[in-house]
Design a protein around this motif. Sequence first.
Motif, PDB file in Angstrom:
ATOM      1  N   LYS A 175       0.921  -1.240  -0.076  1.00 43.28           N
ATOM      2  CA  LYS A 175      -0.092   0.006  -0.034  1.00 43.28           C
ATOM      3  C   LYS A 175       0.922   1.494  -0.169  1.00 43.28           C
ATOM      4  O   LYS A 175       0.414   2.542   0.402  1.00 43.28           O
ATOM      5  CB  LYS A 175      -0.704   0.018   1.191  1.00 43.28           C
ATOM      6  N   LEU A 176       2.039   1.170  -0.379  1.00 38.75           N
ATOM      7  CA  LEU A 176       2.782   2.279  -0.615  1.00 38.75           C
ATOM      8  C   LEU A 176       2.413   3.461  -1.505  1.00 38.75           C
ATOM      9  O   LEU A 176       2.454   4.612  -0.934  1.00 38.75           O
ATOM     10  CB  LEU A 176       4.439   1.868  -1.052  1.00 38.75           C
ATOM     11  N   LYS A 177       1.809   2.925  -2.505  1.00 34.17           N
ATOM     12  CA  LYS A 177       1.090   4.122  -3.438  1.00 34.17           C
ATOM     13  C   LYS A 177       0.106   4.718  -2.696  1.00 34.17           C
ATOM     14  O   LYS A 177       0.103   6.094  -2.701  1.00 34.17           O
ATOM     15  CB  LYS A 177       0.692   3.533  -4.698  1.00 34.17           C
ATOM     16  N   GLN A 178      -0.760   4.242  -2.008  1.00 32.27           N
ATOM     17  CA  GLN A 178      -1.901   4.833  -1.219  1.00 32.27           C
ATOM     18  C   GLN A 178      -1.250   5.706  -0.186  1.00 32.27           C
ATOM     19  O   GLN A 178      -2.003   6.670   0.023  1.00 32.27           O
ATOM     20  CB  GLN A 178      -2.878   3.889  -0.614  1.00 32.27           C
ATOM     21  N   LEU A 179      -0.356   5.286   0.684  1.00 28.19           N
ATOM     22  CA  LEU A 179       0.180   6.029   1.477  1.00 28.19           C
ATOM     23  C   LEU A 179       0.670   7.436   1.134  1.00 28.19           C
ATOM     24  O   LEU A 179       0.568   8.439   1.562  1.00 28.19           O
ATOM     25  CB  LEU A 179       1.136   5.087   2.281  1.00 28.19           C
ATOM     26  N   THR A 180       1.644   7.049  -0.172  1.00 30.65           N
ATOM     27  CA  THR A 180       2.148   8.267  -0.729  1.00 30.65           C
ATOM     28  C   THR A 180       0.964   9.355  -1.051  1.00 30.65           C
ATOM     29  O   THR A 180       1.356  10.507  -0.960  1.00 30.65           O
ATOM     30  CB  THR A 180       3.003   7.958  -1.864  1.00 30.65           C
ATOM     31  N   GLU A 181       0.140   8.868  -1.732  1.00 35.76           N
ATOM     32  CA  GLU A 181      -0.991   9.861  -2.108  1.00 35.76           C
ATOM     33  C   GLU A 181      -1.564  10.326  -1.078  1.00 35.76           C
ATOM     34  O   GLU A 181      -1.799  11.807  -1.127  1.00 35.76           O
ATOM     35  CB  GLU A 181      -2.189   8.932  -2.815  1.00 35.76           C
ATOM     36  N   LEU A 182      -1.824   9.877   0.040  1.00 32.98           N
ATOM     37  CA  LEU A 182      -2.406  10.601   1.130  1.00 32.98           C
ATOM     38  C   LEU A 182      -1.254  11.603   1.825  1.00 32.98           C
ATOM     39  O   LEU A 182      -1.755  12.783   2.194  1.00 32.98           O
ATOM     40  CB  LEU A 182      -2.703   9.677   2.289  1.00 32.98           C
ATOM     41  N   ARG A 183      -0.123  11.097   2.004  1.00 34.41           N
ATOM     42  CA  ARG A 183       0.911  12.383   2.397  1.00 34.41           C
ATOM     43  C   ARG A 183       1.106  13.461   1.529  1.00 34.41           C
ATOM     44  O   ARG A 183       1.209  14.670   2.030  1.00 34.41           O
ATOM     45  CB  ARG A 183       2.224  11.726   2.516  1.00 34.41           C
ATOM     46  N   GLU A 184       0.947  13.125   0.235  1.00 34.24           N
ATOM     47  CA  GLU A 184       1.129  14.470  -0.886  1.00 34.24           C
ATOM     48  C   GLU A 184      -0.127  15.490  -0.408  1.00 34.24           C
ATOM     49  O   GLU A 184      -0.063  16.609  -0.787  1.00 34.24           O
ATOM     50  CB  GLU A 184       0.989  13.926  -2.103  1.00 34.24           C
ATOM     51  N   ILE A 185      -1.430  14.922  -0.166  1.00 34.17           N
ATOM     52  CA  ILE A 185      -2.513  15.662   0.222  1.00 34.17           C
ATOM     53  C   ILE A 185      -2.362  16.410   1.715  1.00 34.17           C
ATOM     54  O   ILE A 185      -2.506  17.681   1.355  1.00 34.17           O
ATOM     55  CB  ILE A 185      -3.809  14.844   0.193  1.00 34.17           C
ATOM     56  N   ILE A 186      -1.876  15.578   2.425  1.00 39.06           N
ATOM     57  CA  ILE A 186      -1.991  16.362   3.902  1.00 39.06           C
ATOM     58  C   ILE A 186      -0.791  16.849   4.370  1.00 39.06           C
ATOM     59  O   ILE A 186      -0.717  17.647   5.312  1.00 39.06           O
ATOM     60  CB  ILE A 186      -2.504  15.388   4.936  1.00 39.06           C
ATOM     61  N   GLU A 187       0.406  16.569   3.920  1.00 39.73           N
ATOM     62  CA  GLU A 187       1.745  17.076   4.417  1.00 39.73           C
ATOM     63  C   GLU A 187       2.590  17.952   3.559  1.00 39.73           C
ATOM     64  O   GLU A 187       2.475  17.880   1.981  1.00 39.73           O
ATOM     65  CB  GLU A 187       2.807  15.664   4.359  1.00 39.73           C
ATOM     66  N   PRO A 188       3.015  19.033   3.985  1.00 35.86           N
ATOM     67  CA  PRO A 188       3.468  19.107   5.585  1.00 35.86           C
ATOM     68  C   PRO A 188       2.322  19.837   6.127  1.00 35.86           C
ATOM     69  O   PRO A 188       1.343  20.404   5.688  1.00 35.86           O
ATOM     70  CB  PRO A 188       4.667  19.830   5.565  1.00 35.86           C
ATOM     71  N   VAL A 189       2.344  19.719   7.495  1.00 31.69           N
ATOM     72  CA  VAL A 189       1.025  20.310   8.255  1.00 31.69           C
ATOM     73  C   VAL A 189       1.271  21.733   8.504  1.00 31.69           C
ATOM     74  O   VAL A 189       0.373  22.385   8.992  1.00 31.69           O
ATOM     75  CB  VAL A 189       0.886  19.516   9.408  1.00 31.69           C
ATOM     76  N   VAL A 190       2.457  22.317   8.321  1.00 30.80           N
ATOM     77  CA  VAL A 190       2.903  23.747   8.234  1.00 30.80           C
ATOM     78  C   VAL A 190       3.415  24.136   7.110  1.00 30.80           C
ATOM     79  O   VAL A 190       4.012  23.269   6.548  1.00 30.80           O
ATOM     80  CB  VAL A 190       3.636  24.022   9.665  1.00 30.80           C
ATOM     81  N   PRO A 191       3.285  25.396   6.619  1.00 30.37           N
ATOM     82  CA  PRO A 191       2.515  26.459   7.260  1.00 30.37           C
ATOM     83  C   PRO A 191       1.155  26.482   6.860  1.00 30.37           C
ATOM     84  O   PRO A 191       0.765  25.609   6.017  1.00 30.37           O
ATOM     85  CB  PRO A 191       3.259  27.657   6.506  1.00 30.37           C
TER      86      PRO A 191
END
Length: 366
Positions: A175-191
Amino acid sequence: MEKGALEMGYKVIDGGVLVTEKAGESIGEVEAIVFDCDGTLADVSPSLHLLGRLISAIILDRIYGVDCRIGEDYDEAFHLLKMLGGFNNVRNAVSILMQAIILEMDDPKPMKSDPGEIDDLEYYLGRLRKGRSRPAFIERSLEWIKSKCINMLGKYVTKKALEELILRRAEEEGKLKQLTELREIIEPVVPYGYKVLGTLYRELWLGSEGIEERHGVKPRYYHGAGLIEEERILIREEVLEELRSLVPKGLVIISGRGSWEAGRTLDPILEYFNLEASVFTGDKPSGMEKPNPASLLECCSKLGVRKVIYVGDAGEDLFLTRNASRVGLEAYLVGLLVNRYSYTLFTKCGAEAILENVNLLPKLFK
């Protein structure tokens, strides 16, 4: 509580107040008292603690198309993360929980990368429930992250360490692709204003007026009142008055908030604190957040003191005092019991004092 505490080297001063035998006399000789803000001076259960559940419900609904209910098991996992010391930034805890949730889905595929405007917050507040989260994969994900973190309690654990744990599982399960997709949407959490999670967090917390005043822009997703308006002050003014008379250099605040956010909630009691010596790391460059001892060193330097009490409720507060004590300060932690993991952490790591309520603090001096 009292029997177990006695076995661990604590003595009971009064109902709801424990102190180690070793620190008993020294605590009464401190020169100043330093307070955390969230969970210590201010009740953030209707704001910051609620935000993670709300944001998770919004992302699951708007981005992944999941009709979900976020339960109290989410709060348990959130509180456990806050006890690990590396989550002074609440957004990092929300990010870890969101990653764990998506990892547990059978085939997580984002329908879109942006949730769009949130015009009905009551709908998502209605997605929050007592009991366990639903669908069942959310409950399983929260149990999984808790099972991994519970054995870490008492150690300093960062977001990076847990992300590596999540990454290994994603690789094992394909599930590396799915995790990467989520991280691209929500990360980084700042600014603020850059990615989804951090932007939603600030807008739901501060509200549209707060965003315009604090950041000078119109909010992107949410245009209503902020949850910060629901916060309330925990410590009584008569307690602050008494404490101020007990220590020669007075009372100060060290908080991960910026001074604007702290003032929004604490304005009625700010007169009791030395604000020139207080440190709000939300206004400082990245890297100064607790448990980095720089904030406490700066505060004590301004006050001209070396022996202080730090009053806090989370892991970063405990590790802050330990880090500061390694570089020359005498920093004693007074830990507040705010969740089911607090007592285990503070007794396991030898917090100098443990209180059931911040308003019991004067009893340490008696």
